[in-house]
Design a protein around this motif. Structure first.
Motif, PDB file in Angstrom:
ATOM      1  N   GLY A 148     -10.092  -3.897 -51.175  1.00  0.00           N
ATOM      2  CA  GLY A 148     -10.045  -3.895 -49.713  1.00  0.00           C
ATOM      3  C   GLY A 148     -11.026  -4.894 -49.123  1.00  0.00           C
ATOM      4  O   GLY A 148     -10.723  -5.567 -48.121  1.00  0.00           O
ATOM      5  N   TYR A 149     -12.200  -5.024 -49.726  1.00  0.00           N
ATOM      6  CA  TYR A 149     -13.174  -6.013 -49.253  1.00  0.00           C
ATOM      7  C   TYR A 149     -12.715  -7.439 -49.567  1.00  0.00           C
ATOM      8  O   TYR A 149     -13.003  -8.369 -48.805  1.00  0.00           O
ATOM      9  CB  TYR A 149     -14.556  -5.729 -49.842  1.00  0.00           C
ATOM     10  CG  TYR A 149     -15.292  -4.680 -49.060  1.00  0.00           C
ATOM     11  CD1 TYR A 149     -15.944  -5.006 -47.862  1.00  0.00           C
ATOM     12  CD2 TYR A 149     -15.315  -3.347 -49.481  1.00  0.00           C
ATOM     13  CE1 TYR A 149     -16.600  -4.035 -47.123  1.00  0.00           C
ATOM     14  CE2 TYR A 149     -15.972  -2.372 -48.736  1.00  0.00           C
ATOM     15  CZ  TYR A 149     -16.613  -2.720 -47.562  1.00  0.00           C
ATOM     16  OH  TYR A 149     -17.261  -1.762 -46.814  1.00  0.00           O
ATOM     17  N   LEU A 150     -11.990  -7.627 -50.663  1.00  0.00           N
ATOM     18  CA  LEU A 150     -11.423  -8.953 -50.913  1.00  0.00           C
ATOM     19  C   LEU A 150     -10.426  -9.328 -49.822  1.00  0.00           C
ATOM     20  O   LEU A 150     -10.383 -10.489 -49.374  1.00  0.00           O
ATOM     21  CB  LEU A 150     -10.724  -8.985 -52.278  1.00  0.00           C
ATOM     22  CG  LEU A 150     -11.584  -8.810 -53.521  1.00  0.00           C
ATOM     23  CD1 LEU A 150     -10.732  -9.030 -54.776  1.00  0.00           C
ATOM     24  CD2 LEU A 150     -12.771  -9.760 -53.529  1.00  0.00           C
ATOM     25  N   GLN A 151      -9.635  -8.370 -49.382  1.00  0.00           N
ATOM     26  CA  GLN A 151      -8.682  -8.635 -48.310  1.00  0.00           C
ATOM     27  C   GLN A 151      -9.406  -8.959 -47.006  1.00  0.00           C
ATOM     28  O   GLN A 151      -9.005  -9.867 -46.256  1.00  0.00           O
ATOM     29  CB  GLN A 151      -7.753  -7.436 -48.132  1.00  0.00           C
ATOM     30  CG  GLN A 151      -6.834  -7.193 -49.320  1.00  0.00           C
ATOM     31  CD  GLN A 151      -6.101  -5.867 -49.241  1.00  0.00           C
ATOM     32  OE1 GLN A 151      -6.256  -5.095 -48.274  1.00  0.00           O
ATOM     33  NE2 GLN A 151      -5.300  -5.571 -50.262  1.00  0.00           N
ATOM     34  N   ARG A 152     -10.500  -8.244 -46.719  1.00  0.00           N
ATOM     35  CA  ARG A 152     -11.282  -8.558 -45.537  1.00  0.00           C
ATOM     36  C   ARG A 152     -11.865  -9.971 -45.630  1.00  0.00           C
ATOM     37  O   ARG A 152     -11.918 -10.697 -44.637  1.00  0.00           O
ATOM     38  CB  ARG A 152     -12.414  -7.541 -45.368  1.00  0.00           C
ATOM     39  CG  ARG A 152     -11.975  -6.140 -44.996  1.00  0.00           C
ATOM     40  CD  ARG A 152     -13.195  -5.271 -44.722  1.00  0.00           C
ATOM     41  NE  ARG A 152     -12.850  -3.921 -44.319  1.00  0.00           N
ATOM     42  CZ  ARG A 152     -12.879  -2.868 -45.112  1.00  0.00           C
ATOM     43  NH1 ARG A 152     -13.207  -3.015 -46.391  1.00  0.00           N
ATOM     44  NH2 ARG A 152     -12.558  -1.670 -44.660  1.00  0.00           N
ATOM     45  N   ALA A 153     -12.318 -10.334 -46.819  1.00  0.00           N
ATOM     46  CA  ALA A 153     -12.869 -11.675 -46.999  1.00  0.00           C
ATOM     47  C   ALA A 153     -11.814 -12.736 -46.736  1.00  0.00           C
ATOM     48  O   ALA A 153     -12.093 -13.774 -46.107  1.00  0.00           O
ATOM     49  CB  ALA A 153     -13.425 -11.831 -48.412  1.00  0.00           C
ATOM     50  N   GLN A 154     -10.600 -12.494 -47.189  1.00  0.00           N
ATOM     51  CA  GLN A 154      -9.531 -13.470 -46.997  1.00  0.00           C
ATOM     52  C   GLN A 154      -9.190 -13.628 -45.522  1.00  0.00           C
ATOM     53  O   GLN A 154      -8.840 -14.733 -45.073  1.00  0.00           O
ATOM     54  CB  GLN A 154      -8.294 -13.033 -47.780  1.00  0.00           C
ATOM     55  CG  GLN A 154      -7.168 -14.053 -47.790  1.00  0.00           C
ATOM     56  CD  GLN A 154      -6.048 -13.651 -48.722  1.00  0.00           C
ATOM     57  OE1 GLN A 154      -6.067 -12.570 -49.325  1.00  0.00           O
ATOM     58  NE2 GLN A 154      -5.057 -14.517 -48.875  1.00  0.00           N
ATOM     59  N   ALA A 155      -9.306 -12.537 -44.771  1.00  0.00           N
ATOM     60  CA  ALA A 155      -8.951 -12.575 -43.353  1.00  0.00           C
ATOM     61  C   ALA A 155     -10.134 -12.896 -42.445  1.00  0.00           C
ATOM     62  O   ALA A 155      -9.975 -12.985 -41.224  1.00  0.00           O
ATOM     63  CB  ALA A 155      -8.345 -11.228 -42.938  1.00  0.00           C
ATOM     64  N   SER A 177     -15.046 -16.477 -40.608  1.00  0.00           N
ATOM     65  CA  SER A 177     -16.084 -17.451 -40.943  1.00  0.00           C
ATOM     66  C   SER A 177     -16.444 -17.324 -42.408  1.00  0.00           C
ATOM     67  O   SER A 177     -16.224 -16.273 -43.037  1.00  0.00           O
ATOM     68  CB  SER A 177     -17.337 -17.237 -40.095  1.00  0.00           C
ATOM     69  OG  SER A 177     -17.986 -16.027 -40.452  1.00  0.00           O
ATOM     70  N   ALA A 178     -17.004 -18.393 -42.953  1.00  0.00           N
ATOM     71  CA  ALA A 178     -17.451 -18.363 -44.342  1.00  0.00           C
ATOM     72  C   ALA A 178     -18.563 -17.337 -44.528  1.00  0.00           C
ATOM     73  O   ALA A 178     -18.642 -16.676 -45.580  1.00  0.00           O
ATOM     74  CB  ALA A 178     -17.914 -19.747 -44.778  1.00  0.00           C
ATOM     75  N   ARG A 179     -19.418 -17.178 -43.527  1.00  0.00           N
ATOM     76  CA  ARG A 179     -20.494 -16.188 -43.613  1.00  0.00           C
ATOM     77  C   ARG A 179     -19.934 -14.790 -43.764  1.00  0.00           C
ATOM     78  O   ARG A 179     -20.348 -14.028 -44.643  1.00  0.00           O
ATOM     79  CB  ARG A 179     -21.382 -16.301 -42.371  1.00  0.00           C
ATOM     80  CG  ARG A 179     -22.374 -15.167 -42.149  1.00  0.00           C
ATOM     81  CD  ARG A 179     -23.389 -15.019 -43.260  1.00  0.00           C
ATOM     82  NE  ARG A 179     -24.164 -16.236 -43.483  1.00  0.00           N
ATOM     83  CZ  ARG A 179     -25.123 -16.345 -44.394  1.00  0.00           C
ATOM     84  NH1 ARG A 179     -25.394 -15.309 -45.185  1.00  0.00           N
ATOM     85  NH2 ARG A 179     -25.771 -17.474 -44.550  1.00  0.00           N
ATOM     86  N   SER A 180     -18.984 -14.429 -42.927  1.00  0.00           N
ATOM     87  CA  SER A 180     -18.386 -13.096 -43.007  1.00  0.00           C
ATOM     88  C   SER A 180     -17.651 -12.910 -44.329  1.00  0.00           C
ATOM     89  O   SER A 180     -17.744 -11.856 -44.962  1.00  0.00           O
ATOM     90  CB  SER A 180     -17.430 -12.872 -41.834  1.00  0.00           C
ATOM     91  OG  SER A 180     -18.138 -12.826 -40.619  1.00  0.00           O
ATOM     92  N   ALA A 181     -16.911 -13.929 -44.744  1.00  0.00           N
ATOM     93  CA  ALA A 181     -16.184 -13.834 -46.002  1.00  0.00           C
ATOM     94  C   ALA A 181     -17.150 -13.610 -47.164  1.00  0.00           C
ATOM     95  O   ALA A 181     -16.909 -12.774 -48.041  1.00  0.00           O
ATOM     96  CB  ALA A 181     -15.359 -15.099 -46.234  1.00  0.00           C
ATOM     97  N   GLY A 182     -18.250 -14.345 -47.157  1.00  0.00           N
ATOM     98  CA  GLY A 182     -19.234 -14.181 -48.228  1.00  0.00           C
ATOM     99  C   GLY A 182     -19.846 -12.797 -48.240  1.00  0.00           C
ATOM    100  O   GLY A 182     -20.060 -12.208 -49.314  1.00  0.00           O
TER     101      GLY A 182
END
Length: 334
Positions: free
Chosen positions: A47-54, A57-62
């Motif tokens: 689920g966190y990988l999906q949030r990262a994809q969506a 910003s790069a900061r939020s994804a990281g």
């Protein structure tokens, strides 16, 4: 053990690793059995990988990827068929996160170790963070952050039988050789300075042993590390995990026989801080008070309400440990 009992036993470890306590309760409240632990934690990580994809910003994804790495690692605390894949996913999520968040971070790997070197290239000291029996570099991100904020470089590693290497390697008693190879590799990366060690749980034994036998170690701290193990008295779940990581029950028994710091403690000349939790009582495990007493420059910090790894008491030891290492390596006031 019921899933509720297992979740309660892992509560402070998981929240100490940095997962949201409310989400932890939501995930574990839905478990019908301990067998559901791994798949449920894997789903949460995905689920966190999906949030990262969506993420916008790069900061939020990281940041989402760092949280995914935590959940993937914690999924391995209960045996399940996908445990090795989960460890690989934790490693991959951490790698993606650091690539996004810290362009200067470097992957460093060698014989029996793999991890990430973070922090300033001109740091006065580098700290090697050593995990334990079933922990991994993804579990101690908050400790790494505390050391980084003090201007240190940090190499958080998996060693033989640990983390991403658990699928292909087994524990070794002479961990000082692994630490020596790590120091050599970090020197090649030109970011070593003087070297400190922080070892957690069984990693505390590894760190203390390395500090006694590797002369380049200039500071050391242990958290919930064993001074001695008695195989016959260890709880069956601990023996089971050790057998998995050591390559079988006979190998685990022989490994446990080596875990005794009585002869090595007097050889630790570096400043040493030993942290124990007063509530950390495991049959067959002798905690670290003797290590601090026998080491020439040992200091003992016992937190009465602390449990194993003291995830329930981080404010009582994490700043002091970080200051201890920073002061010993850089001379900055503790």
């Amino acid at each position: 053990m019921s899933p509720a009992e297992f979740a309660a036993a892992q509560w402070s470890r998981a929240t100490g690793a940095g997962v949201d306590p409310h989400e932890y309760r939501r995930v574990t409240d839905g478990l019908a059995s301990v067998a559901d632990w791994g798949p449920s934690f894997l789903r949460t990580g995905h689920g966190y990988l999906q949030r990262a994809q969506a993420a916008g910003s790069a900061r939020s994804a990281g940041e989402y990827l760092l949280m995914a790495a935590r959940w993937f690692h914690l999924s391995t605390l209960a045996p399940h068929a996908e445990a090795h894949r989960a460890a690989a996913e934790a490693d991959h999520a951490l790698s993606r996160a650091l690539t996004m968040l810290e362009p200067g971070a470097r992957r460093v790997s060698g014989e029996g170790f793999s991890g990430w070197l973070r922090g300033p290239s001109n740091a006065l000291g580098t700290v090697i963070v050593v995990p334990g029996l079933d922990s991994a570099k993804e579990e101690f991100l908050d400790l790494v952050s505390a050391l980084l904020t003090r201007g240190l470089a940090v190499f958080a590693m998996d060693g033989p039988g640990q983390g991403v290497l658990a699928a292909t390697t087994t524990f070794v008693p002479d961990y000082e050789r692994v630490v020596g190879r790590v120091i050599d590799a970090l020197g090649s990366a030109e970011r070593t300075g003087v070297v400190g060690l922080v070892g957690l749980s069984l990693g505390g034994y590894f760190a203390a042993r390395a500090a006694a036998l590797e002369p380049r170690v200039a500071a050391v701290a242990t958290v919930s590390g064993p001074f001695r193990l008695d195989w016959e008295e260890l709880p069956p779940p601990v023996r089971h995990i050790m057998a998995q990581r050591a390559g079988g029950a006979d190998a685990a028994r022989e490994f446990a026989r080596h875990v005794d710091l009585a002869a090595l403690a007097p050889r630790i000349t570096a400043p040493l801080l030993v942290v124990d939790g007063g509530q950390d009582v495991i049959p067959g495990v002798t905690n670290g008070e003797s290590l601090a007493r026998l080491a020439p420059h040992g200091t003992y910090l016992s937190v009465p309400h602390g449990d194993h790894l003291l995830g329930n008491a981080r404010a009582d030891w994490l700043p002091r440990l970080s200051d201890h290492i920073a002061h010993a390596l850089t001379g900055t006031p503790a």
